[in-house]
Scaffold this motif. Structure first.
Motif, short mmCIF file in Angstrom:
data_model
loop_
_atom_site.label_atom_id
_atom_site.label_comp_id
_atom_site.label_asym_id
_atom_site.label_seq_id
_atom_site.Cartn_x
_atom_site.Cartn_y
_atom_site.Cartn_z
N ASN A 1 -4.50 14.36 -4.90
CA ASN A 1 -4.91 14.30 -6.31
C ASN A 1 -3.78 14.05 -7.29
OD1 ASN A 1 -7.59 14.87 -5.61
ND2 ASN A 1 -7.07 17.03 -5.44
N SER A 2 -2.64 13.56 -6.82
CA SER A 2 -1.58 13.22 -7.76
C SER A 2 -2.00 11.98 -8.54
CB SER A 2 -0.27 12.99 -7.03
OG SER A 2 -0.39 11.96 -6.08
N ARG A 3 -1.55 11.92 -9.79
CA ARG A 3 -1.86 10.77 -10.63
C ARG A 3 -0.75 9.73 -10.49
NH1 ARG A 3 -2.52 14.84 -15.47
NH2 ARG A 3 -1.53 16.13 -13.88
N MET A 4 -1.10 8.46 -10.74
CA MET A 4 -0.10 7.38 -10.70
C MET A 4 0.51 7.21 -12.08
SD MET A 4 -2.19 4.34 -8.88
CE MET A 4 -3.84 4.96 -8.54
N VAL A 5 1.79 6.89 -12.12
CA VAL A 5 2.46 6.61 -13.38
C VAL A 5 3.14 5.25 -13.24
CG1 VAL A 5 4.17 7.45 -15.03
CG2 VAL A 5 2.82 9.08 -13.71
N VAL B 1 0.85 -1.19 0.00
CA VAL B 1 0.00 0.00 0.00
C VAL B 1 0.89 1.24 0.00
CG1 VAL B 1 -1.78 1.27 1.25
CG2 VAL B 1 -1.80 -1.23 1.25
N LEU B 2 0.67 2.13 -0.96
CA LEU B 2 1.48 3.35 -1.09
C LEU B 2 0.59 4.57 -0.92
CD1 LEU B 2 3.37 2.38 -4.38
CD2 LEU B 2 4.19 2.07 -2.04
N HIS B 3 1.09 5.53 -0.18
CA HIS B 3 0.35 6.78 -0.02
C HIS B 3 0.76 7.75 -1.11
CE1 HIS B 3 -0.52 5.10 3.90
NE2 HIS B 3 -1.47 5.99 4.02
N PRO B 4 -0.20 8.42 -1.75
CA PRO B 4 0.18 9.43 -2.75
C PRO B 4 0.93 10.56 -2.05
CG PRO B 4 -2.19 9.51 -2.32
CD PRO B 4 -1.65 8.33 -1.57
N PRO B 5 2.01 11.07 -2.68
CA PRO B 5 2.83 12.09 -2.03
C PRO B 5 2.15 13.46 -1.96
CG PRO B 5 3.65 11.62 -4.23
CD PRO B 5 2.51 10.68 -4.00
N LEU C 1 2.64 11.78 -10.43
CA LEU C 1 2.59 12.99 -11.24
C LEU C 1 1.73 14.00 -10.49
CD1 LEU C 1 3.44 13.79 -14.30
CD2 LEU C 1 1.03 13.45 -14.80
N LEU D 1 8.36 6.57 -7.26
CA LEU D 1 7.90 6.38 -5.87
C LEU D 1 8.32 5.04 -5.30
CD1 LEU D 1 4.15 7.33 -5.44
CD2 LEU D 1 6.17 8.46 -4.50
N ILE E 1 6.67 2.51 -10.13
CA ILE E 1 5.49 3.29 -9.84
C ILE E 1 5.95 4.72 -9.61
CG2 ILE E 1 3.40 3.36 -8.41
CD1 ILE E 1 3.95 0.52 -9.29
N GLY E 2 5.29 5.67 -10.22
CA GLY E 2 5.66 7.06 -10.03
C GLY E 2 4.45 7.90 -9.70
#
Lengths: 333, 333
Positions: free
Chosen positions: B47-51, B40-44, B149, B93, B146-147
């Protein structure tokens, strides 16, 4: 009529080349997001967390062309990854595919495989958003699944089982192992036993089961990919608890008993050691959520109860007794 | 002194078994998030998008044990994936690793490989959050990156180049191909040429370069993984533009010229056809962002200019002329 076998005719990967192979995969499993250096995914809800997992499928190790088809293998490769996303109580969003295959592989193999992937992804409203293809000595496929965990509840982890909870399961247990043994036996498989074979070739997972369990208050979850006792054992050990399964809740059903008689195998072995059913197994306080059934209970570990009996020192028991069949899948055996 | 070769001694994967192999990988490339069915990863940022992107590395196809080390291979496997994340203008990420290897593989190979992965991930403040290990006939590694944006600007896509923009590059071009050819030649490589060898074994990527370009207003970006003209050609075609590169900006430098003389190879071949430098190449209006240099210009395609000259009909030219060396990497050749 049970389908097995891989296409052996038609143009090969080496003959059509990388660009055409990628085109064939995208045709079979389309996505508007695919085709750049990386795929950009929008989170389905504000502040949702990402959930990621990966699983590799190796020819000769995880499957043989004579026991399945590329289409079913593609479906299964998605299910085994999405089961890990569902096991966190999350929702699958997208998948990526890395594929390595001999240049002599017929394109039809890759096309059918991608079609199987696309068919399974469709059930979840998800897409194949990217990948990589390359030549290699052997057919190897690696799927990565991306999921989304919305809301404020924690994910369903291997460490979340607590004494006093019940253990619940969603789906068949032992079917996949029985199906594989039927296929490998080379016997003429009776039509009535086909559900076992299909469970091996392309196990079914009900989309949203993990979400339902999380909403119902589950705190831990996994899926039986490496064997029931192996996976429930991991859950128990990581949570620091003992799990007792009820024999009547996991007992081999009519089909498993019939297959066991046919092959001269104790069907309890399939139930306890068989993996790849990708049945979700979780724990929670209260009653089984919709689609789940109770199969056991969670207890304090031996170290806390002061018991020195043999049964209390193993992480998983059946009706309070140490199980007879305890082996699981070992990748490097 | 150039290091090459894989460990051949010590306990093997088959001897220590799956659990110990996973433990060795996690020791070498640790993460608090690893160890459940999925990570499980938290968005940094909100509303950031995943890449997401994936890349496979196959022994005998992408590397030979006599031209690199597992440590450098691990670093490179991360770089080639993170370059695809940076190419979107995003921030890496996390990474996942699927690994298939013969049971006879020394554990030290996998340990060194994982240590290389961990070392490179550290440069980005990222972690190996999950994976899968399995036996197989051949060593195959698949990394998924996984990044994230953030912000409102669009990602840097292959379709974003526009006539009137300049083309900018960050990093060496042609070094990796020259380094590989030096290693494969079997000659005693002069110390002065070691940067070429290192560029092949473990190319350097400056963390944040894609972010910098996106902040500076870049609209398209890719990395030269399959060959400069191949990759810039893909960018031009997908954007519907023609790209003209300046020969003086991409001309072989002193080291490439020296290596070319030593091996009897025209170093322009390495510049134009060599891949795996993972140099970021993008387009934008205005001046080159920090760390980037201008290497060309973007023009309308032949169809729009009405030109019928040979040069205008190819998507990439050098000083207005069709290039001599145009081959790129082909996965199934």
């Amino acid at each position: 009529m049970i389908n097995t076998g891989f296409p052996t005719e038609g143009p090969t990967l080496g003959e059509i080349g990388e660009e055409a192979v990628i085109h064939a995969i995208i045709e079979a499993s389309p996505s508007a997001v695919n085709g750049d250096d990386a795929a950009v995914l929008h989170p389905p809800s504000p502040n949702s967390r990402m959930v990621v997992t990966t699983d590799m499928v190796v020819a000769g190790r995880h499957f043989r062309p004579d026991v399945t088809t590329p289409f079913k293998l593609g479906r299964k490769a998605v299910v085994q990854n999405f089961a890990d996303i569902e096991s966190m109580g999350a929702r699958p969003l997208a998948a990526l595919l890395s594929l390595s295959a001999p240049t002599s592989t017929p394109v039809a193999v890759v096309e059918e495989f991608a079609r199987g992937i696309g068919t399974e992804l469709d059930k979840y409203g998800t897409e194949l958003v990217g990948g990589d293809v390359t030549a290699g000595e052997n057919l190897v496929m690696s799927i990565t699944a991306i999921g989304s965990l919305g809301g404020n509840r924690p994910p369903l982890t291997l460490t979340g089982a607590r004494a006093g909870q019940i253990v619940v399961a969603h789906g068949r247990i032992g079917y996949s192992a029985a199906g594989l043994e039927l296929l490998e036996s080379g016997i003429d498989i009776p039509e009535v036993l086909e559900p076992l074979v299909l469970a091996y070739q392309a196990p079914e997972l009900t989309p949203g089961s993990g979400l339902v369990a999380r909403s119902a208050g589950a705190t831990s979850m996994t899926d039986n990919s490496d064997g029931l006792l192996h996976d429930v054992g991991a859950l128990a050990r990581k949570s620091g608890v003992r799990i007792d399964l009820k024999s009547e809740a996991i007992a081999p059903d009519e089909l498993l008993v019939q297959a066991g008689e046919l092959l001269g195998v104790d069907p309890w072995k399939w139930v306890c050691e068989g993996g790849e059913d990708h049945t979700l197994i979780g724990t929670l306080q209260g009653e089984a959520p919709v689609g789940f059934r109770p199969i056991g209970t969670v207890h304090k570990p031996a170290s806390e109860t002061g018991s020195s009996s043999n049964a209390a020192s193993v992480p998983v028991t059946i009706d309070g007794q140490p199980p007879v069949y305890t082996q699981g899948w070992e990748s490097f055996a």
